[in-house]
Design a protein around this motif. Structure first.
Motif, PDB file in Angstrom:
ATOM      1  N   LYS A  85       0.833  -1.203   0.000  1.00 13.41           N
ATOM      2  CA  LYS A  85       0.000   0.000   0.000  1.00 13.41           C
ATOM      3  C   LYS A  85       0.869   1.255   0.000  1.00 13.41           C
ATOM      4  O   LYS A  85       0.565   2.248  -0.678  1.00 13.41           O
ATOM      5  CB  LYS A  85      -0.926   0.001   1.224  1.00 13.41           C
ATOM      6  N   ALA A  86       1.954   1.222   0.774  1.00 12.61           N
ATOM      7  CA  ALA A  86       2.855   2.372   0.836  1.00 12.61           C
ATOM      8  C   ALA A  86       3.540   2.586  -0.510  1.00 12.61           C
ATOM      9  O   ALA A  86       3.716   3.727  -0.964  1.00 12.61           O
ATOM     10  CB  ALA A  86       3.897   2.166   1.934  1.00 12.61           C
ATOM     11  N   GLU A  87       3.922   1.497  -1.154  1.00 16.93           N
ATOM     12  CA  GLU A  87       4.548   1.600  -2.469  1.00 16.93           C
ATOM     13  C   GLU A  87       3.567   2.198  -3.491  1.00 16.93           C
ATOM     14  O   GLU A  87       3.956   3.007  -4.341  1.00 16.93           O
ATOM     15  CB  GLU A  87       5.029   0.228  -2.932  1.00 16.93           C
ATOM     16  N   HIS A  88       2.308   1.793  -3.402  1.00 16.31           N
ATOM     17  CA  HIS A  88       1.283   2.341  -4.305  1.00 16.31           C
ATOM     18  C   HIS A  88       1.115   3.841  -4.062  1.00 16.31           C
ATOM     19  O   HIS A  88       0.968   4.622  -5.019  1.00 16.31           O
ATOM     20  CB  HIS A  88      -0.042   1.615  -4.082  1.00 16.31           C
ATOM     21  N   TYR A  89       1.143   4.241  -2.793  1.00 19.00           N
ATOM     22  CA  TYR A  89       1.008   5.663  -2.445  1.00 19.00           C
ATOM     23  C   TYR A  89       2.157   6.481  -3.040  1.00 19.00           C
ATOM     24  O   TYR A  89       1.939   7.542  -3.647  1.00 19.00           O
ATOM     25  CB  TYR A  89       0.973   5.816  -0.924  1.00 19.00           C
ATOM     26  N   THR A  90       3.395   5.998  -2.882  1.00 16.51           N
ATOM     27  CA  THR A  90       4.547   6.754  -3.384  1.00 16.51           C
ATOM     28  C   THR A  90       4.556   6.799  -4.918  1.00 16.51           C
ATOM     29  O   THR A  90       4.970   7.794  -5.509  1.00 16.51           O
ATOM     30  CB  THR A  90       5.864   6.137  -2.881  1.00 16.51           C
ATOM     31  N   LYS A  91       4.093   5.720  -5.547  1.00 20.84           N
ATOM     32  CA  LYS A  91       4.035   5.696  -7.011  1.00 20.84           C
ATOM     33  C   LYS A  91       3.000   6.689  -7.515  1.00 20.84           C
ATOM     34  O   LYS A  91       3.198   7.342  -8.551  1.00 20.84           O
ATOM     35  CB  LYS A  91       3.707   4.279  -7.497  1.00 20.84           C
ATOM     36  N   TRP A  92       1.888   6.814  -6.805  1.00 20.71           N
ATOM     37  CA  TRP A  92       0.847   7.778  -7.178  1.00 20.71           C
ATOM     38  C   TRP A  92       1.356   9.205  -6.981  1.00 20.71           C
ATOM     39  O   TRP A  92       1.061  10.087  -7.792  1.00 20.71           O
ATOM     40  CB  TRP A  92      -0.393   7.543  -6.331  1.00 20.71           C
ATOM     41  N   MET A  93       2.145   9.415  -5.906  1.00 17.87           N
ATOM     42  CA  MET A  93       2.677  10.742  -5.617  1.00 17.87           C
ATOM     43  C   MET A  93       3.779  11.142  -6.601  1.00 17.87           C
ATOM     44  O   MET A  93       3.933  12.318  -6.937  1.00 17.87           O
ATOM     45  CB  MET A  93       3.213  10.792  -4.180  1.00 17.87           C
TER      46      MET A  93
END
Length: 268
Positions: A85-93
């Motif tokens: 989930k954290a990786e998805h957040y950083t990729k979106w950012m």
């Protein structure tokens, strides 16, 4: 149901041939993931400090509640899920940045007491996302003999059992709980009766009240709502303090860890 209770065959380790195991239920885990998913979605577009302020209270509360069970394996699986989930957040950012760049920016050994380089957080402030596996499993202590909560002669015994739960609070709340002798300011009952605990401003900030210990008190969530309903005050300032206090506690723990590590380096 929060827990799954089942007898498992254990012919080698149990005299009866069976062993009773209590685990977090699949329903409880699914509900937790839905709640965390909702917070991750809301976090898109916000800074990391806001993410930590929303997620850490959920992680801390759920882990503290379920660590009395056989939960180590489930805690580890939740940590792996949160990593994705954290990786998805950083990729979106940062859609145009490489995975290596994102890992360098958001992950590191932020919790200095642990040899873990994959801690997600905000490097400039030192704030980090808690991991479920950091909460040690603690078996529930059985009640002595036939002790009953309704027995007035055992009032001190039950108060001590409930007060032991104060160690799960943040440092600031522990200090307030000790001052209040473990009782809710509003109803006078034990703070540790499984209800959510919140910080209340005795004098509203709109009336000049400050974020000082002398102006703060711990109350149950329902008691807190009752106070503000009767006095027609807004809970907004109190809620902002509760959210900020959790983030400040993470920073304080990080700073304390740095000081202890510096002392060790100086002494070596």
């Amino acid at each position: 149901m929060s827990f799954h209770i089942k007898h498992y065959p254990a012919p080698q380790t149990s005299k009866t041939g069976w062993k009773l195991l209590i685990k977090p239920s699949k329903e409880a885990v699914a509900e937790l993931r839905q709640k965390l998913c909702a917070q991750w979605k809301k976090a898109q577009g916000t800074n990391v400090q806001s993410v930590l302020a929303k997620l850490n209270p959920i992680i801390r509360g759920w882990a503290n509640y379920h660590r009395i069970a056989v939960a180590k394996e489930i805690f580890n699986k939740l940590d792996h899920w949160m990593l994705r989930k954290a990786e998805h957040y950083t990729k979106w950012m940062h859609p145009n940045k490489s995975a290596e760049w994102r890992h360098q920016k958001y992950w590191g050994r932020l919790h200095l007491d642990r040899l873990d380089s994959w801690v997600f957080g905000d490097k400039p402030t030192g704030g980090y996302l808690l991991k479920f596996s950091w909460f040690p499993i603690e078996r529930h202590k059985l009640v002595k003999g036939r002790s009953s909560p309704d027995d007035p002669t055992l009032k001190d015994y039950w108060m001590k059992r409930q007060a032991a739960k104060a160690r799960d609070l943040t440092f600031s709340k522990q200090k307030l709980a000790k001052r209040q002798k473990g009782r809710c300011l509003e109803c006078g009952e034990s703070l540790f009766n499984e209800e959510e605990i919140q910080v209340h401003h005795r004098l509203a900030k709109s009336l000049g009240g400050k974020d000082l210990y002398s102006n703060l008190a711990l109350v149950h969530l329902l008691c807190h709502q009752h106070i503000h309903a009767v006095t027609e005050r807004s809970m907004r300032d109190c809620q902002q303090y509760n959210d900020r206090e959790l983030l400040m506690e993470e920073k304080r723990m990080h700073h304390q860890s740095q000081q202890e590590e510096n002392k060790e380096l100086c002494g070596s």
